[in-house]
Design an enzyme around this catalytic site. Sequence first.
Site, PDB file in Angstrom:
ATOM      1  N   PRO A 267       0.827  -1.210   0.000  1.00 34.63           N
ATOM      2  CA  PRO A 267       0.000   0.000   0.000  1.00 34.63           C
ATOM      3  C   PRO A 267       0.865   1.264   0.000  1.00 34.63           C
ATOM      4  CG  PRO A 267       0.086  -0.948   2.194  1.00 34.63           C
ATOM      5  CD  PRO A 267       0.854  -1.885   1.310  1.00 34.63           C
ATOM      6  N   ARG A 269      -0.779   4.957  -1.160  1.00 37.57           N
ATOM      7  CA  ARG A 269      -1.755   6.025  -0.894  1.00 37.57           C
ATOM      8  C   ARG A 269      -2.434   5.890   0.474  1.00 37.57           C
ATOM      9  NH1 ARG A 269      -4.575   8.473  -5.071  1.00 37.57           N
ATOM     10  NH2 ARG A 269      -4.027   6.674  -6.334  1.00 37.57           N
ATOM     11  N   CYS A 334       0.687  28.722 -16.265  1.00 41.27           N
ATOM     12  CA  CYS A 334       0.160  29.125 -17.578  1.00 41.27           C
ATOM     13  C   CYS A 334      -0.371  27.945 -18.374  1.00 41.27           C
ATOM     14  CB  CYS A 334       1.236  29.858 -18.357  1.00 41.27           C
ATOM     15  SG  CYS A 334       1.421  31.498 -17.713  1.00 41.27           S
ATOM     16  N   GLU A 335      -1.366  27.289 -17.860  1.00 39.84           N
ATOM     17  CA  GLU A 335      -2.020  26.161 -18.543  1.00 39.84           C
ATOM     18  C   GLU A 335      -3.470  26.156 -18.068  1.00 39.84           C
ATOM     19  OE1 GLU A 335      -0.537  23.217 -20.179  1.00 39.84           O
ATOM     20  OE2 GLU A 335       1.577  23.696 -19.879  1.00 39.84           O
ATOM     21  N   TYR A 363       1.252  11.028  -3.514  1.00 40.11           N
ATOM     22  CA  TYR A 363       1.405  11.493  -4.904  1.00 40.11           C
ATOM     23  C   TYR A 363       1.212  13.014  -5.003  1.00 40.11           C
ATOM     24  CZ  TYR A 363       0.840   6.468  -5.427  1.00 40.11           C
ATOM     25  OH  TYR A 363       0.972   5.113  -5.288  1.00 40.11           O
TER      26      TYR A 363
HETATM   27  N1  LLP Z   1       2.658  -1.519  -6.119  1.00 43.07           N
HETATM   28  C1  LLP Z   1       2.830  -1.227  -7.419  1.00 43.07           C
HETATM   29  C2  LLP Z   1       3.485  -2.209  -8.276  1.00 43.07           C
HETATM   30  C3  LLP Z   1       2.364  -0.013  -7.944  1.00 43.07           C
HETATM   31  O1  LLP Z   1       2.523   0.263  -9.235  1.00 43.07           O
HETATM   32  C4  LLP Z   1       1.720   0.928  -7.078  1.00 43.07           C
HETATM   33  C5  LLP Z   1       1.241   2.218  -7.591  1.00 43.07           C
HETATM   34  C6  LLP Z   1       1.592   0.583  -5.730  1.00 43.07           C
HETATM   35  C7  LLP Z   1       2.055  -0.653  -5.271  1.00 43.07           C
HETATM   36  C8  LLP Z   1       0.943   1.505  -4.732  1.00 43.07           C
HETATM   37  O2  LLP Z   1      -0.394   1.728  -5.021  1.00 43.07           O
HETATM   38  P1  LLP Z   1      -1.329   2.555  -4.019  1.00 43.07           P
HETATM   39  O3  LLP Z   1      -1.531   1.740  -2.765  1.00 43.07           O
HETATM   40  O4  LLP Z   1      -0.664   3.844  -3.716  1.00 43.07           O
HETATM   41  O5  LLP Z   1      -2.582   2.727  -4.770  1.00 43.07           O
HETATM   42  N2  LLP Z   1       0.036   8.970  -9.148  1.00 43.07           N
HETATM   43  C9  LLP Z   1      -1.244   8.288  -9.114  1.00 43.07           C
HETATM   44  C10 LLP Z   1      -1.123   6.883  -8.559  1.00 43.07           C
HETATM   45  C11 LLP Z   1      -0.140   6.029  -9.316  1.00 43.07           C
HETATM   46  C12 LLP Z   1       0.013   4.648  -8.715  1.00 43.07           C
HETATM   47  C13 LLP Z   1       1.116   3.892  -9.362  1.00 43.07           C
HETATM   48  N3  LLP Z   1       1.374   2.600  -8.788  1.00 43.07           N
HETATM   49  C14 LLP Z   1      -2.228   9.146  -8.324  1.00 43.07           C
HETATM   50  O6  LLP Z   1      -1.860  10.229  -7.874  1.00 43.07           O
HETATM   51  O7  LLP Z   1      -3.391   8.763  -8.159  1.00 43.07           O
END
Ligand code: LLP
Length: 385
Positions: A267, A269, A334-335, A363
Amino acid sequence: MLKGTFPIDQFKALTTPFYYYNIDLLKETLNMVTTEAGKYGYHVHYAVKANANPRILSVIAEHGLGADCVSGGEIQAALDAGFPAGKIVYAGVGKADWEINLGLDNDIYCFNVESAAELEVLDELAAAKNKVASIALRINPEVDAHTHAKITTGMKENKFGINLSQLGQVLDLVAQLKHVKLIGIHCHIGSQITDMAAFRGLAIRVNEIQEELEARGLKVENLNFGGGLGIDYYHPNHLPVPAFDNYFAVFNKLLQLRPGQQVHFEPGRSIVAQCGSLISKVLYVKVGETKKFCILDAGFTELIRPAMYDAYHRMENITNDEEIEVYDVVGPICESSDVFGKDVELNRAHRGDLIALRSAGAYGEVMASQYNCRKLPKAYYSDTL
Ligand code: LLP
């Protein structure tokens, strides 16, 4: 009341925009995730990509979690923050040689391998060091996460992982290579997933994959389900820690584990989102013909999620409680995509008021850029401010 959760007087002395982290809330979240995972003996590797701020990383490392890294830079950041190499996993569709070598030199726990081509390079680099790299195969389980298209990963049209139809070939290759050892399988279906049905589908699919492996006489030590648990970005009154209990219970109920098998999660996020806020200042209130704009000194250079994924972050005027007005809240970049929200209800905004963008701990800071020659935002912490 939310305003009470911010040290407004201290904020007044700081240059905006900046990130503010509530370390008590981070610790509370970490205690919750370790308790809930601990009920079933599950292992948790924090996904460093969500927030690689050194202070945040060290608090997470102190709570005993492992680290899930996607680059050499993240492996180094995790090591520097105190994560033991034996608890680091490394995924990524484009691992450069120096990054693989860094992982090998530090004897990290596992490489999550995403293609046959990468497997051959890893074997070669490990052979040159006379080592055997532990690997998990990252498989596309073909489970739809029903999340934003830019953060869905577990389908065959995505660039990540190995397709189920090609798994047999890759397993044949693994059997031939002498410097890699298959210890697990890995899946990650996407991010910001709030419907447990997707995780149920994943658990069931992994049971099927295990049967396929066993039919080939293979057993793996661990099953890694990646990350993806979503958070409530809309919650009006407080910042709830996500329901880790329901999440882990899904796997406990459905998984058919073999004796001695370990279960891993990654995890990101759900661990850090709620503890962070982006604090910015109102530069101007601009009254247009049909709209009122609240123009902040923060833009998508500090928080790109609304521009990139149409994401919503709750906004609050933390300086005054005057009556509610409706604004389009925008940044100075500027977007035209530099918009944090349309028709947002805020206590009446004045030049100089502080606006908090909530649940920005994941993020947020880590995706900041210097576009328009802007400075990267600083970070402050509740226990040291
Ligand atoms: N493991 C892998 C292989 C991943 O690619 C990711 C996230 C995670 C774990 C963690 O996932 P989480 O628990 O955070 O959902 N920038 C985007 C999110 C991109 C996630 C990429 N991979 C946003 O701001 O929503």
